[in-house]
Design an enzyme around this catalytic site. Structure first.
Site, PDB file in Angstrom:
ATOM      1  CG  HIS A  93      90.121  56.312  93.116  1.00  6.25           C
ATOM      2  ND1 HIS A  93      90.714  55.074  93.168  1.00  6.25           N
ATOM      3  CD2 HIS A  93      91.045  57.190  93.582  1.00  6.25           C
ATOM      4  CE1 HIS A  93      91.943  55.195  93.665  1.00  6.25           C
ATOM      5  NE2 HIS A  93      92.171  56.469  93.915  1.00  6.25           N
TER       6      HIS A  93
ATOM      7  CE  LYS B   1      67.616  58.720  77.714  1.00  4.41           C
ATOM      8  NZ  LYS B   1      67.239  57.316  77.573  1.00  4.41           N
TER       9      LYS B   1
ATOM     10  CD  GLU C  34      75.287  56.017  73.936  1.00  8.94           C
ATOM     11  OE1 GLU C  34      74.749  54.972  74.320  1.00  8.94           O
ATOM     12  OE2 GLU C  34      74.645  56.997  73.543  1.00  8.94           O
TER      13      GLU C  34
END
Ligand code: ARG
Length: 464
Positions: free
Chosen positions: A157, A284, A291
């Site tokens: 989970h 960043k 992705e």
């Protein structure tokens, strides 16, 4: 005068929009190698069976070789009015060798031709994918061996569950990819039958030798039913299905990479080679390759769905609908090959942040199961009772804001008097993973053995 291949009965050329919707040369030119290879096999067989003369066949084969070189060199002129790759090759052959070119299309049709070419193309694609997946397994197994003892939290989970090793986690993907390779290999076996000689749909009255063309093209045998052979695209569907499942695996891995290199986790670091910067936020480091691998799954599954829908209502045998099979497959294979290579690249590039992983593995009382197991093993408690006792110890630790191993023996004994100091031996994450020695478990010794087994197996495969 109509100069089309099929123009004999036609007095007018097609409308521009007809030509546009009909032409497939824009994409099926990708099949040129397979088309020429299959035509050479066909011409050679036609001569061997006496259906055409030896000299004509030689001229045809030579001409086809010339065309192959022209296309490879980028010197070949493609034009929409010639519809597809099959008519392009034949038209050019006529320019090169004259009337003999017209004999090549004896005892065949574009229907068995395209089925043959496309099977050959998909077969090559499967081999290319398999090589890529083998390399990905290699990258994963190497990284797993190096991280056999690197402790990280295992999740269910996405909640911290029990400590595992990073190597064990990576080897899980080696197993998934092994199944993917099995699916592609299985699809390849069923694909490997030769449709050539089925002609338009009914077979032919010429005494062709289908075993001969099968052998020349590396097929295991000729297809058994001409109607099935020209209208079957199962080989493409099965390959897309295998590609879809494989892309789901890559996508799950990509998702983990994205999570692992987020600031909240900080489990791995990808170098500049596999990240991009932000145009506005200088701090960043974005995992774009992960992705995009994750996203490619959308178009790959879309291709499977698309082709299933193209095929679903088609009566036997060939319908032009089936021309829509190619772009789906080309796009899916290209996307998958790219995603596989990017994933292998990321695996080799990633560095585990062992400290952060270990810290996270110890947080959230991840060794509570080890405490419960100890109570069962050492005190002979039924597991359900051990679960309750452990729950109370965890609640106490939580109340005090400390880790499990920081709860004192005296405090634990207030909950269960039989507990001894020996219990501290199982409360740390190292002891926890080390104890998971059951078959398929996460213990570093297991992982080392499994990683080595995989590397040896991959090396054997590479040697054959
Ligand atoms: N370009 C066609 C295709 O990809 C080749 C087969 C054409 N056959 C025909 N009967 N028009 O499906």
């Amino acid at each position: 005068m109509n100069t089309r291949m099929w123009g004999g009965r036609f007095s007018e050329g097609p409308d521009a929009i007809m030509e546009e919707i009909n032409a497939s040369i824009g994409f099926d030119r990708k099949l040129f190698r397979q088309d020429i290879e299959a035509s050479k096999a066909h011409a050679t067989m036609l001569a061997a069976t006496g259906i055409i003369g030896r000299e004509d066949a030689e001229k045809i084969v030579e001409g086809l070789d010339t065309i192959l070189r022209e296309i490879e060199a980028g010197k070949f002129k493609f034009q929409r009015s010639l519809e597809d790759i099959h008519t392009h090759v034949e038209a050019r052959l006529k320019q090169l060798i004259g009337a003999a070119a017209g004999r090549l299309h004896t005892a065949r049709s574009r229907n068995d031709q395209v089925a043959t070419d496309f099977r050959l193309w998909v077969r090559d694609a499967i081999d290319q994918i398999d090589a890529g997946l083998r390399d990905l397994q290699q990258a994963l197994a190497e990284k797993a061996l190096a991280n056999a003892g690197t402790i990280m939290p295992g999740f269910t989970h996405l909640q911290t569950a029990q400590p595992v090793t990073f190597g064990h986690h990576l080897l899980a993907y080696v197993e998934m990819i092994a199944r993917d390779r099995g699916r592609f290999a299985d699809a390849r076996k069923r694909l490997n039958e030769n449709p050539l000689g089925s002609a338009a749909l009914a077979g032919t009255s010429f005494p062709i030798d289908r075993a001969m063309t099968s052998k020349a093209l590396g097929f295991a045998r000729p297809t058994a039913n001409s109607l099935d052979a020209v209208s079957d695209r199962d080989f493409a569907l099965e390959t897309l299905a295998a590609a879809s499942i494989c892309s789901v695996h890559l996508s799950r891995f990509a998702e983990e990479v994205v999570v692992w290199c987020s600031a909240g986790f900080n489990f791995i670091r990808l170098s500049d080679r596999f990240t991009t910067g932000s145009s506005i936020m200088p701090q960043k480091r974005n995992p774009d390759a992960a992705e995009l691998s994750r996203a490619k799954t959308g178009r790959i599954i879309g291709s499977l769905t698309g082709l299933l829908i193209v095929m679903k209502g088609l009566p036997l045998a060939y319908s032009k609908d089936m021309q829509e099979d190619k772009e789906q497959v080309f796009d899916a294979i290209e996307s998958l090959v790219l995603a596989i290579a990017a994933t292998a690249g990321m695996v080799r590039d990633m560095a585990a942040n062992a400290e952060a992983m270990k810290r996270a593995a110890g947080a959230s009382y991840a060794t509570a199961t080890d405490l419960a197991d100890w109570l069962v093993r050492t005190l002979g408690m039924p597991f359900r009772r051990a679960h309750e006792v452990t729950g109370e110890v965890v609640a106490l630790a939580e109340k005090k804001g400390v880790a499990l191993e920081e709860v004192s023996l005296a405090e634990m004994r207030k909950i269960e008097p039989a507990i001894t100091a020996e219990v501290f031996g199982v409360l740390g994450v190292e002891a926890s993973v080390k104890s998971r020695t059951s078959l398929g478990g996460t213990a570093p010794a297991n992982v080392r053995r499994e990683a080595k087994r995989w590397l040896a197996r991959l090396a054997r495969e590479a040697a054959t």
